[in-house]
Design a protein around this motif. Structure first.
Motif, PDB file in Angstrom:
ATOM      1  N   ASP A  61     -51.046  36.121  53.427  1.00  0.00           N
ATOM      2  CA  ASP A  61     -50.479  37.359  53.961  1.00  0.00           C
ATOM      3  C   ASP A  61     -50.774  38.472  52.966  1.00  0.00           C
ATOM      4  O   ASP A  61     -50.392  38.377  51.798  1.00  0.00           O
ATOM      5  CB  ASP A  61     -48.969  37.201  54.155  1.00  0.00           C
ATOM      6  CG  ASP A  61     -48.335  38.436  54.801  1.00  0.00           C
ATOM      7  OD1 ASP A  61     -49.072  39.208  55.453  1.00  0.00           O
ATOM      8  OD2 ASP A  61     -47.118  38.628  54.638  1.00  0.00           O
ATOM      9  N   GLN A  63     -50.248  42.309  51.715  1.00  0.00           N
ATOM     10  CA  GLN A  63     -49.298  43.401  51.835  1.00  0.00           C
ATOM     11  C   GLN A  63     -49.441  44.389  50.671  1.00  0.00           C
ATOM     12  O   GLN A  63     -49.844  44.006  49.567  1.00  0.00           O
ATOM     13  CB  GLN A  63     -47.859  42.874  51.849  1.00  0.00           C
ATOM     14  CG  GLN A  63     -47.536  41.951  53.001  1.00  0.00           C
ATOM     15  CD  GLN A  63     -47.505  42.654  54.349  1.00  0.00           C
ATOM     16  OE1 GLN A  63     -47.378  43.882  54.415  1.00  0.00           O
ATOM     17  NE2 GLN A  63     -47.591  41.885  55.424  1.00  0.00           N
ATOM     18  N   ASP A  65     -46.698  46.792  50.673  1.00  0.00           N
ATOM     19  CA  ASP A  65     -45.336  47.309  50.799  1.00  0.00           C
ATOM     20  C   ASP A  65     -44.430  46.568  49.820  1.00  0.00           C
ATOM     21  O   ASP A  65     -44.119  45.389  50.003  1.00  0.00           O
ATOM     22  CB  ASP A  65     -44.846  47.119  52.232  1.00  0.00           C
ATOM     23  CG  ASP A  65     -43.443  47.663  52.459  1.00  0.00           C
ATOM     24  OD1 ASP A  65     -42.824  48.165  51.492  1.00  0.00           O
ATOM     25  OD2 ASP A  65     -42.962  47.565  53.604  1.00  0.00           O
ATOM     26  N   LEU A  68     -41.282  44.252  50.499  1.00  0.00           N
ATOM     27  CA  LEU A  68     -41.418  42.852  50.895  1.00  0.00           C
ATOM     28  C   LEU A  68     -41.293  41.903  49.705  1.00  0.00           C
ATOM     29  O   LEU A  68     -41.257  40.685  49.884  1.00  0.00           O
ATOM     30  CB  LEU A  68     -42.755  42.636  51.594  1.00  0.00           C
ATOM     31  CG  LEU A  68     -42.901  43.384  52.924  1.00  0.00           C
ATOM     32  CD1 LEU A  68     -44.298  43.236  53.478  1.00  0.00           C
ATOM     33  CD2 LEU A  68     -41.876  42.881  53.935  1.00  0.00           C
TER      34      LEU A  68
END
Length: 255
Positions: A61, A63, A65, A68
Motif C-alpha cells: 500500500d 501512501q 498521508d 495514516l
C-alpha cells in the motif's frame, strides 16, 4: 436437506482453504511523504515495488498521508518502508504510533533519503542508524559487499562499479548496526561544499547499507536508490527485496 448442509459446509471449508493458500505472505506500507527535497525517483521506486509485490506475493500500500501513521492502520502491516522521505513529516502522535509498531516486533525499511528525515526525533535517528550529512555530485565508484550473509545480495559481485549520489553520514546513532555494503572513497571525489555544510568523506570505512535489531523490531537501510534507473537494476531490486523480506519475517539469512 442433510446433503445440502454437507455440500454447503464443504464449500465453506474449500473457500477458507483457498483463501489461506492465496493469502499474501506479508504486508508493506510504502510511505513517501517529503518536507524537504523531493526525489523524482519516488515514482520509479513505487512502480518497481508494485512489481516486486506481485512477483513475491506480498501486499503493498503506497501512501503519502501522514495521518495514516496511526496504531489502527499500522496494525495491518508487517513493514513500514520510508521511500525517499525527507524532513519533518510526522507529528508526535504519529511518531508514537511508529514507535509502538516497531516495539511490537514489526519491521522498518529506509531507502536513500530516509536518513535525511526527522533530525529532531532521536528515536528515529536510532532506528535508521545514521543521519545524512552531505553528498558530492553523482559519480561512479567501487562498491563492495562486506557481509554476504544477508538476503538479497546474491546479485552483487564482491566488488563492482556503481554510480550513485554517495551520501556522507554522521556518527552512528545505534550500537547495533551490522554493515552490508561500503564504497571506496579512493575511487571517487567525496568532497562537497554547500556553504552551510561541508564534507570531506568518511575515510577508510564508508558504509552504504546496514541492518539491525532495534527496540523489539527490525530495521534495514540502504543509501542506494537516488536515481530512477536504479529501480530497474536487478542487483538493486534484489538488495531492496532482501531488506524488506528480512524486516517482515526475520528470515533469509545464510548460515
Amino acid at each position: 436437506m442433510y446433503l445440502r448442509k454437507i455440500i454447503a459446509c464443504s464449500a465453506l471449508l474449500m473457500s477458507v482453504f483457498s483463501s489461506n493458500l492465496l493469502a499474501e505472505q506479508f504486508s508493506v506500507l510504502v510511505f513517501s511523504k517529503t518536507a524537504g527535497w523531493h526525489h523524482s525517483s519516488i515514482n520509479e521506486g513505487v512502480t518497481a515495488l508494485k512489481a516486486m509485490a506481485e512477483n513475491h506475493h506480498f501486499t503493498l500500500d503506497w501512501q503519502e498521508d501522514a495521518s495514516l501513521i496511526n496504531t489502527e492502520n499500522l496494525a495491518k502491516f508487517d513493514v513500514v518502508l520510508f521511500l525517499q522521505t525527507t524532513g519533518d513529516i510526522l507529528n508526535e502522535p504519529q511518531q508514537k504510533a511508529l514507535e509502538a509498531f516497531i516495539q511490537s516486533g514489526k519491521g522498518f525499511v529506509g531507502v536513500h533519503s530516509a536518513s535525511d528525515t526527522e533530525y529532531d526525533w532521536p528515536w528515529f535517528g536510532q532506528l535508521v542508524g545514521r543521519h545524512f550529512h552531505i553528498h558530492p555530485q553523482i559519480q561512479t565508484a567501487r562498491l563492495s559487499v562486506i557481509n554476504d550473509s544477508f538476503p538479497g545480495l546474491e546479485y552483487f559481485p564482491k566488488t563492482s562499479l556503481w554510480t550513485e549520489e554517495w551520501y556522507e553520514f554522521g556518527e552512528e546513532l545505534s550500537p547495533n548496526l551490522t554493515y552490508l555494503l561500503s564504497v571506496d572513497e579512493s575511487t571517487y571525489d567525496p568532497k562537497a561544499d554547500w556553504g552551510r555544510a561541508k564534507g570531506e568523506g568518511m575515510g577508510k570505512f564508508h558504509p552504504v547499507a546496514w541492518y539491525q535489531y532495534f527496540d523489539g523490531g527490525r530495521s534495514f537501510y540502504t543509501a542506494l536508490g537516488h536515481m530512477g534507473v536504479s529501480y530497474s537494476n536487478k542487483a538493486f531490486i534484489e538488495h531492496l527485496y532482501g531488506g524488506i523480506y528480512w524486516a517482515a519475517t526475520d528470515k533469509g539469512m545464510k548460515k
